[in-house]
Design a protein around this motif. Sequence first.
Motif, PDB file in Angstrom:
ATOM      1  N   LEU A  63       6.303 -38.791   2.337  1.00 40.14           N
ATOM      2  CA  LEU A  63       5.524 -39.722   1.524  1.00 40.14           C
ATOM      3  C   LEU A  63       4.376 -38.971   0.870  1.00 40.14           C
ATOM      4  CD1 LEU A  63       5.224 -42.738   4.028  1.00 40.14           C
ATOM      5  CD2 LEU A  63       6.878 -42.484   2.169  1.00 40.14           C
ATOM      6  N   GLY A  64       4.040 -39.369  -0.346  1.00 43.75           N
ATOM      7  CA  GLY A  64       2.861 -38.824  -1.003  1.00 43.75           C
ATOM      8  C   GLY A  64       1.692 -39.778  -0.841  1.00 43.75           C
ATOM      9  N   MET A  65       0.483 -39.230  -0.876  1.00 47.55           N
ATOM     10  CA  MET A  65      -0.710 -40.076  -0.819  1.00 47.55           C
ATOM     11  C   MET A  65      -1.747 -39.550  -1.800  1.00 47.55           C
ATOM     12  SD  MET A  65      -3.052 -41.257   2.425  1.00 47.55           S
ATOM     13  CE  MET A  65      -4.308 -42.538   2.208  1.00 47.55           C
ATOM     14  N   LEU A  66      -2.163 -40.411  -2.722  1.00 43.74           N
ATOM     15  CA  LEU A  66      -3.225 -40.091  -3.667  1.00 43.74           C
ATOM     16  C   LEU A  66      -4.517 -40.715  -3.159  1.00 43.74           C
ATOM     17  CD1 LEU A  66      -1.351 -40.904  -7.004  1.00 43.74           C
ATOM     18  CD2 LEU A  66      -1.923 -38.635  -6.163  1.00 43.74           C
ATOM     19  N   THR A 113       6.755 -36.953  -7.698  1.00 42.88           N
ATOM     20  CA  THR A 113       8.075 -37.454  -8.098  1.00 42.88           C
ATOM     21  C   THR A 113       9.079 -36.312  -8.207  1.00 42.88           C
ATOM     22  OG1 THR A 113       7.404 -37.387 -10.427  1.00 42.88           O
ATOM     23  CG2 THR A 113       7.174 -39.486  -9.284  1.00 42.88           C
ATOM     24  N   GLN A 114       8.628 -35.143  -8.646  1.00 47.31           N
ATOM     25  CA  GLN A 114       9.528 -33.990  -8.711  1.00 47.31           C
ATOM     26  C   GLN A 114       9.969 -33.555  -7.316  1.00 47.31           C
ATOM     27  OE1 GLN A 114       7.212 -31.139 -10.902  1.00 47.31           O
ATOM     28  NE2 GLN A 114       7.459 -32.222 -12.860  1.00 47.31           N
ATOM     29  N   LYS A 115       9.071 -33.710  -6.343  1.00 44.97           N
ATOM     30  CA  LYS A 115       9.422 -33.381  -4.960  1.00 44.97           C
ATOM     31  C   LYS A 115      10.280 -34.469  -4.310  1.00 44.97           C
ATOM     32  CE  LYS A 115       5.612 -30.289  -3.711  1.00 44.97           C
ATOM     33  NZ  LYS A 115       6.488 -29.172  -3.377  1.00 44.97           N
ATOM     34  N   ARG A 116      10.514 -35.532  -5.062  1.00 44.87           N
ATOM     35  CA  ARG A 116      11.378 -36.624  -4.606  1.00 44.87           C
ATOM     36  C   ARG A 116      10.875 -37.249  -3.302  1.00 44.87           C
ATOM     37  NH1 ARG A 116      15.910 -37.013  -7.480  1.00 44.87           N
ATOM     38  NH2 ARG A 116      16.895 -38.290  -5.884  1.00 44.87           N
ATOM     39  N   VAL A 117       9.571 -37.491  -3.228  1.00 43.41           N
ATOM     40  CA  VAL A 117       9.054 -38.218  -2.072  1.00 43.41           C
ATOM     41  C   VAL A 117       9.663 -39.613  -2.055  1.00 43.41           C
ATOM     42  CG1 VAL A 117       6.891 -36.929  -1.942  1.00 43.41           C
ATOM     43  CG2 VAL A 117       7.009 -38.993  -3.362  1.00 43.41           C
ATOM     44  N   ASP A 118       9.754 -40.200  -0.889  1.00 47.96           N
ATOM     45  CA  ASP A 118      10.384 -41.521  -0.756  1.00 47.96           C
ATOM     46  C   ASP A 118       9.468 -42.650  -1.202  1.00 47.96           C
ATOM     47  OD1 ASP A 118      12.515 -40.140   0.313  1.00 47.96           O
ATOM     48  OD2 ASP A 118      11.947 -40.521   2.396  1.00 47.96           O
ATOM     49  N   GLY A 119       8.178 -42.377  -1.303  1.00 48.91           N
ATOM     50  CA  GLY A 119       7.234 -43.402  -1.734  1.00 48.91           C
ATOM     51  C   GLY A 119       5.851 -42.794  -1.872  1.00 48.91           C
ATOM     52  N   ILE A 120       4.949 -43.534  -2.524  1.00 48.56           N
ATOM     53  CA  ILE A 120       3.593 -43.037  -2.742  1.00 48.56           C
ATOM     54  C   ILE A 120       2.579 -44.086  -2.284  1.00 48.56           C
ATOM     55  CG2 ILE A 120       1.897 -42.284  -4.459  1.00 48.56           C
ATOM     56  CD1 ILE A 120       4.123 -41.190  -6.136  1.00 48.56           C
ATOM     57  N   LEU A 121       1.630 -43.627  -1.474  1.00 44.13           N
ATOM     58  CA  LEU A 121       0.494 -44.444  -1.062  1.00 44.13           C
ATOM     59  C   LEU A 121      -0.653 -44.136  -2.020  1.00 44.13           C
ATOM     60  CD1 LEU A 121       0.805 -43.514   2.693  1.00 44.13           C
ATOM     61  CD2 LEU A 121       1.366 -45.755   1.752  1.00 44.13           C
ATOM     62  N   VAL A 122      -1.292 -45.155  -2.543  1.00 41.06           N
ATOM     63  CA  VAL A 122      -2.322 -44.962  -3.570  1.00 41.06           C
ATOM     64  C   VAL A 122      -3.657 -45.490  -3.060  1.00 41.06           C
ATOM     65  CG1 VAL A 122      -3.001 -45.426  -5.945  1.00 41.06           C
ATOM     66  CG2 VAL A 122      -0.573 -45.224  -5.374  1.00 41.06           C
ATOM     67  N   MET A 123      -4.666 -44.612  -3.096  1.00 42.27           N
ATOM     68  CA  MET A 123      -6.007 -45.016  -2.705  1.00 42.27           C
ATOM     69  C   MET A 123      -7.006 -44.335  -3.632  1.00 42.27           C
ATOM     70  SD  MET A 123      -7.418 -45.321   1.159  1.00 42.27           S
ATOM     71  CE  MET A 123      -8.507 -46.683   1.581  1.00 42.27           C
ATOM     72  N   CYS A 124      -6.839 -44.578  -4.929  1.00 45.20           N
ATOM     73  CA  CYS A 124      -7.737 -43.988  -5.915  1.00 45.20           C
ATOM     74  C   CYS A 124      -7.880 -44.944  -7.089  1.00 45.20           C
ATOM     75  CB  CYS A 124      -7.239 -42.628  -6.392  1.00 45.20           C
ATOM     76  SG  CYS A 124      -5.652 -42.656  -7.225  1.00 45.20           S
ATOM     77  N   ALA A 125      -9.052 -44.948  -7.686  1.00 42.30           N
ATOM     78  CA  ALA A 125      -9.341 -45.885  -8.771  1.00 42.30           C
ATOM     79  C   ALA A 125      -8.966 -45.308 -10.127  1.00 42.30           C
ATOM     80  CB  ALA A 125     -10.820 -46.247  -8.764  1.00 42.30           C
ATOM     81  N   GLU A 126      -8.716 -43.990 -10.204  1.00 42.41           N
ATOM     82  CA  GLU A 126      -8.409 -43.346 -11.476  1.00 42.41           C
ATOM     83  C   GLU A 126      -6.896 -43.258 -11.621  1.00 42.41           C
ATOM     84  OE1 GLU A 126     -10.333 -41.995  -9.040  1.00 42.41           O
ATOM     85  OE2 GLU A 126     -12.182 -42.736  -9.907  1.00 42.41           O
ATOM     86  N   TYR A 127      -6.336 -43.936 -12.595  1.00 38.03           N
ATOM     87  CA  TYR A 127      -4.888 -43.898 -12.785  1.00 38.03           C
ATOM     88  C   TYR A 127      -4.552 -44.292 -14.217  1.00 38.03           C
ATOM     89  CZ  TYR A 127      -5.569 -48.891 -12.006  1.00 38.03           C
ATOM     90  OH  TYR A 127      -6.015 -50.178 -12.083  1.00 38.03           O
ATOM     91  N   ASP A 128      -3.359 -43.888 -14.639  1.00 40.58           N
ATOM     92  CA  ASP A 128      -2.846 -44.190 -15.969  1.00 40.58           C
ATOM     93  C   ASP A 128      -1.776 -45.262 -15.813  1.00 40.58           C
ATOM     94  OD1 ASP A 128      -1.361 -44.228 -18.326  1.00 40.58           O
ATOM     95  OD2 ASP A 128      -1.779 -42.130 -18.768  1.00 40.58           O
ATOM     96  N   ASP A 129      -2.077 -46.464 -16.285  1.00 41.52           N
ATOM     97  CA  ASP A 129      -1.138 -47.588 -16.121  1.00 41.52           C
ATOM     98  C   ASP A 129       0.252 -47.263 -16.638  1.00 41.52           C
ATOM     99  OD1 ASP A 129      -2.351 -49.692 -14.749  1.00 41.52           O
ATOM    100  OD2 ASP A 129      -3.582 -50.203 -16.481  1.00 41.52           O
ATOM    101  N   SER A 130       0.321 -46.636 -17.813  1.00 36.97           N
ATOM    102  CA  SER A 130       1.627 -46.365 -18.426  1.00 36.97           C
ATOM    103  C   SER A 130       2.421 -45.361 -17.595  1.00 36.97           C
ATOM    104  CB  SER A 130       1.443 -45.848 -19.855  1.00 36.97           C
ATOM    105  OG  SER A 130       0.683 -44.655 -19.865  1.00 36.97           O
ATOM    106  N   LEU A 131       1.734 -44.357 -17.014  1.00 41.23           N
ATOM    107  CA  LEU A 131       2.424 -43.368 -16.199  1.00 41.23           C
ATOM    108  C   LEU A 131       2.943 -44.000 -14.915  1.00 41.23           C
ATOM    109  CD1 LEU A 131       3.317 -40.478 -15.684  1.00 41.23           C
ATOM    110  CD2 LEU A 131       1.047 -40.000 -14.739  1.00 41.23           C
TER     111      LEU A 131
END
Length: 334
Positions: A63-66, A113-131
């Motif tokens: 899993l990834g975590m931002l 996503t390139q590392k093909r993680v199974d999911g991403i945990l997000v804990m950051c206020a800076e993000y690009d909606d379209s991405l």
Amino acid sequence: MSATIKDVALLAGVSTTTVSHVLNKTRFVALTTQDKVLRAADELNYAPSAVARSLKVKNTKSLGMLVTTTLNPFFAEVVKEVEKRCYQEGYNLVLCNTDGELEKTNSYLRMLTQKRVDGILVMCAEYDDSLFSSLMGERNLPMVVMDWGPSDPYVDRIQDNSVKGAHLAIRHLIDMGHKKIAYIGGPLEKLPAKQRLDGFVEAMTQAGLTVRDDWVIESDFEFEGGKQGIRQLLACEMLPTAVFIGNDAMAMGAMSEAQLSGIKIPQQLSVIGYDNCLYSAYFSPPLTTINQPKEMLAELAISTMIERINNPRQEGKMIMLEPNLVVRSSVARL
């Protein structure tokens, strides 16, 4: 030289396909054949390629975590609990510290996503909606937002009830005899900061207390933000008897700066924080604060993520965490 799957097949006297099925548990294989393969793999110290396995079984068990910053004690404690929970569930955690930078966040998102993680945990206020939207659309990538992050209807979110937490803080100050109460919080474009200010204003209004504009100060959620906020408050013509501060890092920065300025806490100024970070109990004086249950947050984040990985669905769900008051020594009774 490391053993290969062909070496295992040769020693066990079976095909490489059979070895793959046994090791990846992708098809039933007779128990006697399983024993041969497992003994051969053990004898050769064979370690299957994680990348090759992920292509076979369509997951990487990672899993990834931002996270905005691991320097803030609240984030550091949440990350520790998340990593512990991942380990218990057999997942690796790829931690990405964004430092509050949009470009860095986007770069990490693409890398995960390139590392093909199974999911991403997000804990950051800076993000690009379209991405975020495009990545979810392309891979149907499971995401769980832990309070700070995009409010997409297809994303699961676990959120602290910050309005209630602010009410608890103000109610405690009022119960201790305070009526002149100030607020120092984080940037209002961040949801927790806005909700904590909303809760502060609501609680003060319901109690019939005045909310002074010069006593409502917007800063940032770091130690330095607390120091800057308290300097601004101490420059006011009239001073409050108590201040509710939007998180513990800010509160500790504010208390340190106030004490350097000759203000005695809590005798001259009572302080209440938010988060109940580990360090807050060891500060001088120990900080009264609103507790966010970090262990529960991590547990819910991982269980929600695994649920979405195993049972993909379109609609996201919201889970609300309930805060509670932790009384220590930084609030005086008037």
